[in-house]
Write an enzyme that holds these catalytic residues in place. Sequence first.
Site, short mmCIF file in Angstrom:
data_model
loop_
_atom_site.label_atom_id
_atom_site.label_comp_id
_atom_site.label_asym_id
_atom_site.label_seq_id
_atom_site.Cartn_x
_atom_site.Cartn_y
_atom_site.Cartn_z
N CYS A 1 -0.68 29.93 -15.06
CA CYS A 1 -1.16 30.57 -16.28
C CYS A 1 -1.79 29.56 -17.22
CB CYS A 1 0.01 31.28 -16.96
SG CYS A 1 0.57 32.64 -15.97
N PRO B 1 0.84 -1.21 0.00
CA PRO B 1 0.00 0.00 0.00
C PRO B 1 0.87 1.25 0.00
CG PRO B 1 0.12 -0.90 2.21
CD PRO B 1 0.90 -1.84 1.32
N TYR C 1 -5.79 13.25 -13.82
CA TYR C 1 -6.75 12.12 -13.75
C TYR C 1 -8.20 12.58 -13.58
CZ TYR C 1 -2.25 10.42 -11.91
OH TYR C 1 -0.92 10.18 -11.69
N1 LLP Z 1 3.21 -0.86 -5.68
C1 LLP Z 1 3.68 -0.48 -6.88
C2 LLP Z 1 4.65 -1.34 -7.58
C3 LLP Z 1 3.24 0.71 -7.46
O1 LLP Z 1 3.71 1.07 -8.66
C4 LLP Z 1 2.30 1.52 -6.79
C5 LLP Z 1 1.82 2.76 -7.39
C6 LLP Z 1 1.86 1.11 -5.54
C7 LLP Z 1 2.32 -0.09 -5.01
C8 LLP Z 1 0.94 1.92 -4.68
O2 LLP Z 1 -0.33 2.10 -5.21
P1 LLP Z 1 -1.28 3.11 -4.42
O3 LLP Z 1 -1.25 2.67 -3.01
O4 LLP Z 1 -0.69 4.47 -4.58
O5 LLP Z 1 -2.62 3.01 -5.03
N2 LLP Z 1 0.15 9.21 -9.38
C9 LLP Z 1 -1.03 8.37 -9.35
C10 LLP Z 1 -0.72 7.02 -8.76
C11 LLP Z 1 0.37 6.29 -9.49
C12 LLP Z 1 0.70 5.02 -8.75
C13 LLP Z 1 1.85 4.31 -9.31
N3 LLP Z 1 2.16 3.10 -8.59
C14 LLP Z 1 -2.14 9.08 -8.56
O6 LLP Z 1 -1.92 10.19 -8.12
O7 LLP Z 1 -3.22 8.54 -8.42
#
Ligand code: LLP
Length: 423
Positions: free
Chosen positions: A352, A282, A325
């Site tokens: 801007c 997570p 997004y």
């Molecule tokens: N494990 C791996 C290998 C990952 O690439 C990611 C996120 C996670 C775990 C954690 O996932 P999460 O807990 O964040 O859902 N910038 C985007 C999210 C990109 C996530 C990339 N990988 C946003 O702002 O929603």
Amino acid sequence: MSIIDSQLLPRTATVNDAGVLSIGGVAVAAMAEQFGTPLYVYDEEHLRNRCREAVAAFGKDRVIYATKAFLCGAMARLAHEEGLLLDVATGGELFAALHAGVLGERCVLHGNNKSVEELRAAITARVQHIVVDSFDELDRIEKLHSEGLPAPRVQLRITPGVHVDTHDYVATGQDDSKFGFNLNNGDAMRAIQRAQASAAVELVGIHCHIGSNVLSVANFADACAVMVNLFLSVDLPELTLGGGLGVAYTNGETAPSMSEWADVLKRATSAIPAEKKVFVEPGRSIVATAGLTVYEVGTVKSIDGIRTYISVDGGMSDNPRPMMYGSAYEAFDPARTSADRTEHVRIVGKHCESGDIVINDALVAPNVQPGDLLVTPVTGAYGHSMASNYNKVPRPAVVFVANGAAREVVRRETLEDLVRFDI
Ligand code: LLP
């Protein structure tokens, strides 16, 4: 009535009779006064509680915090102190974790295009394992081994061919993905066989990541079923069921709890013998709700018959998620947290660009004035970490607050910082 849902606020948030919001025993307005705005505020107790919930649900040394969601020295140490391993996705994230005092053996390296230098740094730091993403990466590790580097422990990232209900930009488990070895076309088995036969790596497991901000535990169950099948057919000690547990961003939205998520994974992995290790990763669900952003309102412009624009002193540089997004947020004035939010406005940033929209259709209490504060909750994940200097806007400070004391853990950038790389 549209009062902000308390589930969107950090755990120690309190609102007094006058409607004034405090976090960790400190008024949000007092922190804005002391540290300036925009400001990222994190509730330290909330962060620690989320780490503890994850460890309680999945076990010690089984939770790998995805640092991309939010990384600074203080956060790396906090997660480390709470017994989480750290997932670092680049040499930069690895450097930041090591710099914070976290040992290499508590880090896991990810990335679909790791450079030779990143691999060398990870092997030299003796990371817990490297999650290998491609045949080219195996070539690079073999080359490093031939130059005398030890064989790292590796897991192979498998793309299980499962689509999850999340934004396309953060879906990763489907066949059409830049990440990992495709299960359905046979690459996964070819990679497992090659790694098993190679002296340059110690293959310890397989990994999958189905996507981020996953709100349906059924999606995890589907991906797990595929991965557990594969895992049982290969005799390896470790399995990582990556994939980020989602969080609620707006009033009325719901997300599974850490224990609901754990229950689904435990059921899905019940056939796996107890001596095998199952990891989870997570990121967002550890930090998102612990953090919020405090802005000051600069201008209020009403266009008759069209709408009211409220401009704040940040925007897409401190939170690009709405633009990237279409992510939705709530906003409220921390001086009147319990006020009914009856006015529809568009909250925009100071950049801007017309697209610099913080909240497209926000509900706020009536009569917002320049100089008022506005808080957007649930910005603890991917706010600070994806911030930029667009329009040469200095990045905000990060404050941790606990037990009546707020401390800056990342200082606000200065104008001098903006030109420090000029030659
Ligand atoms: N494990 C791996 C290998 C990952 O690439 C990611 C996120 C996670 C775990 C954690 O996932 P999460 O807990 O964040 O859902 N910038 C985007 C999210 C990109 C996530 C990339 N990988 C946003 O702002 O929603």
